[in-house]
Scaffold this motif. Structure first.
Motif, PDB file in Angstrom:
ATOM      1  N   ARG A 108       0.946  -1.575  -0.080  1.00  0.00           N
ATOM      2  CA  ARG A 108       0.328  -0.304   0.003  1.00  0.00           C
ATOM      3  C   ARG A 108       0.451   1.304  -0.158  1.00  0.00           C
ATOM      4  O   ARG A 108       0.465   2.223   0.705  1.00  0.00           O
ATOM      5  N   ASN A 111       2.721   3.181   3.269  1.00  0.00           N
ATOM      6  CA  ASN A 111       1.779   4.208   4.025  1.00  0.00           C
ATOM      7  C   ASN A 111       1.901   5.590   3.470  1.00  0.00           C
ATOM      8  O   ASN A 111       2.027   6.312   4.210  1.00  0.00           O
ATOM      9  N   LYS A 112       2.024   6.125   2.390  1.00  0.00           N
ATOM     10  CA  LYS A 112       3.056   7.437   1.919  1.00  0.00           C
ATOM     11  C   LYS A 112       1.231   8.161   1.959  1.00  0.00           C
ATOM     12  O   LYS A 112       1.941   9.089   2.524  1.00  0.00           O
ATOM     13  N   TYR A 113       0.535   7.798   2.209  1.00  0.00           N
ATOM     14  CA  TYR A 113      -0.737   8.826   2.325  1.00  0.00           C
ATOM     15  C   TYR A 113      -1.395   8.211   4.169  1.00  0.00           C
ATOM     16  O   TYR A 113      -2.452   9.575   3.888  1.00  0.00           O
ATOM     17  N   ASN A 114      -0.341   8.534   4.673  1.00  0.00           N
ATOM     18  CA  ASN A 114      -0.690   8.071   5.932  1.00  0.00           C
ATOM     19  C   ASN A 114      -2.025   7.804   6.314  1.00  0.00           C
ATOM     20  O   ASN A 114      -2.977   7.840   7.314  1.00  0.00           O
ATOM     21  N   TRP A 115      -2.440   6.817   5.719  1.00  0.00           N
ATOM     22  CA  TRP A 115      -3.680   5.710   6.823  1.00  0.00           C
ATOM     23  C   TRP A 115      -4.016   5.122   8.135  1.00  0.00           C
ATOM     24  O   TRP A 115      -4.274   4.764   8.220  1.00  0.00           O
ATOM     25  N   LYS A 119       4.520   5.835  11.622  1.00  0.00           N
ATOM     26  CA  LYS A 119       5.396   7.011  10.948  1.00  0.00           C
ATOM     27  C   LYS A 119       6.611   5.979  10.036  1.00  0.00           C
ATOM     28  O   LYS A 119       7.283   6.608   9.610  1.00  0.00           O
ATOM     29  N   GLU A 141       1.270  -2.466  -5.020  1.00  0.00           N
ATOM     30  CA  GLU A 141       1.966  -0.850  -4.630  1.00  0.00           C
ATOM     31  C   GLU A 141       2.614  -0.323  -3.913  1.00  0.00           C
ATOM     32  O   GLU A 141       3.368  -0.107  -3.104  1.00  0.00           O
ATOM     33  N   THR A 143       6.083   2.025  -4.523  1.00  0.00           N
ATOM     34  CA  THR A 143       6.445   3.234  -5.280  1.00  0.00           C
ATOM     35  C   THR A 143       7.565   3.114  -5.527  1.00  0.00           C
ATOM     36  O   THR A 143       8.498   3.195  -4.677  1.00  0.00           O
TER      37      THR A 143
END
Length: 344
Positions: A108, A111-115, A119, A141, A143
């Motif tokens: 995912r 966790n690029k978009y802090n779902w 951290k 997924e 990146t």
């Protein structure tokens, strides 16, 4: 029915509906979504239908009512479905020379978009790979904007590869002698593959990510309003139709492959679906069914034991182990790992 109380009559009506839907679901692997998209949506609900019919069977059994035969017969007709849902045996774990371990994980985007509040997701995932040290890692997924480095591994599409979509990569400790991509149309999804050498054998490894229906992990979003349910069904129908086209392209490519094959990835569908059935074919085995245990839940969704991530292996492999990392909460998926051996 005459001897049943009013309450039990209602229960039996609901039981009959659940049994009928489960019976219909047995046809799903053979019905192309492009021909009957609405029916294909039912594949996501098969785990629930199986569970309901088991509950109804127990309910009538405890009352010594002949109505128990309805769910019992339907469950027996789909006995193989139970193995795809739950494995009662303990996980197989056989250590022997020549073992080959394969891990698959939809990370995912780290966790690029802090779902998730964590951290250090990216670092924790890298630590997982280092700790488990599988021979092959298939990542969905992924990146390439923030690539990872794993010492001792070669990779394909781990960094920029011309004319190949990002998002999916393969890391391996084995020598890569060939690699490539299957670019699916009108989507961010694709499949990548590598040919690796182990001993005297060349093995083709596919990392497949089929079209997503963008299912939210909180199922209450689809239960609370008619609008949400309608949007959900429409979205799933469109996704499954796209999956059919993607699977057709994959199978055409795979048919020209001369090597023993491993197919791993996020299918965005269940083991009761047309897509899964077509990819499995007659020459691959589901490593979870061979060596896993429990539900094998691979997607973090409320109320449902949803298994949509798979490692399928050529039937010429011996499956020596399978593990679902259900305690690794670093994505909306859980990592899975299979241990294979060619010394059958």
């Amino acid at each position: 029915m005459k001897k049943l109380s009013f309450f039990n009559k209602i229960i039996f009506v609901v039981n009959s509906l659940a049994a009928f839907l489960l019976l219909i679901s047995y046809l799903l692997p053979y019905v192309p979504p492009k021909s009957f998209a609405t029916l294909s949506v039912l594949s996501l609900g098969v785990p629930l239908l199986i569970s309901l019919n088991i509950i109804f069977f127990i309910y009538w059994l405890l009352q010594v009512k002949k109505q128990m035969l309805l769910s019992l017969v339907v469950l027996l007709l789909g006995w193989s479905y139970l193995g795809a849902l739950y494995k009662f045996s303990s996980s197989k774990k056989i250590e022997e020379p020549g073992n080959l371990s394969v891990m698959s994980f939809n990370v995912r985007l780290f966790n690029k978009y802090n779902w998730k509040p964590n951290k250090t997701t990216r670092e924790d995932i890298v630590d997982l790979f280092i700790k488990e040290s599988p021979d092959i890692i298939c990542i969905q997924e992924y990146t390439r904007g923030t690539p990872i480095t794993l010492e001792g591994y070669a990779s394909y599409n781990g960094r920029y590869t011309k004319d190949v979509k990002g998002g999916h990569t393969i890391f391996t400790k084995l020598p890569i002698i060939n690699s490539g991509s299957l670019e699916f149309e009108d989507t961010d999804n694709n499949a990548v593959f590598v040919d690796v050498v182990k001993g005297k054998d060349t093995i083709r490894v596919y990392n497949v990510h089929l079209q997503s229906a963008k299912i939210n992990a909180d199922m209450t979003n689809y239960i609370n309003s008619q609008y949400s349910r309608d949007v959900f069904i429409k979205r799933v129908k469109m996704a499954f139709q796209k999956q059919q086209s993607q699977v057709e392209k994959f199978l055409k490519h795979k048919s020209k492959n001369p090597y023993k094959t491993i197919v791993a990835g996020d299918f965005n569908n269940t083991a009761y679906s047309y897509s899964y059935k077509k990819i499995l074919g007659d020459d691959l085995v589901d490593t979870f069914e061979e060596a896993g245990n429990g539900f094998g839940k691979s997607f973090d969704i409320k109320f449902f034991p949803l298994r949509i991530d798979f490692i399928l292996a050529d039937e010429r492999f011996k499956v020596n182990g399978f593990k679902t990392y259900s305690d690794v909460n670093l994505s909306d998926h859980y990592p899975i790992k299979a241990t294979l051996n060619l010394n059958k």
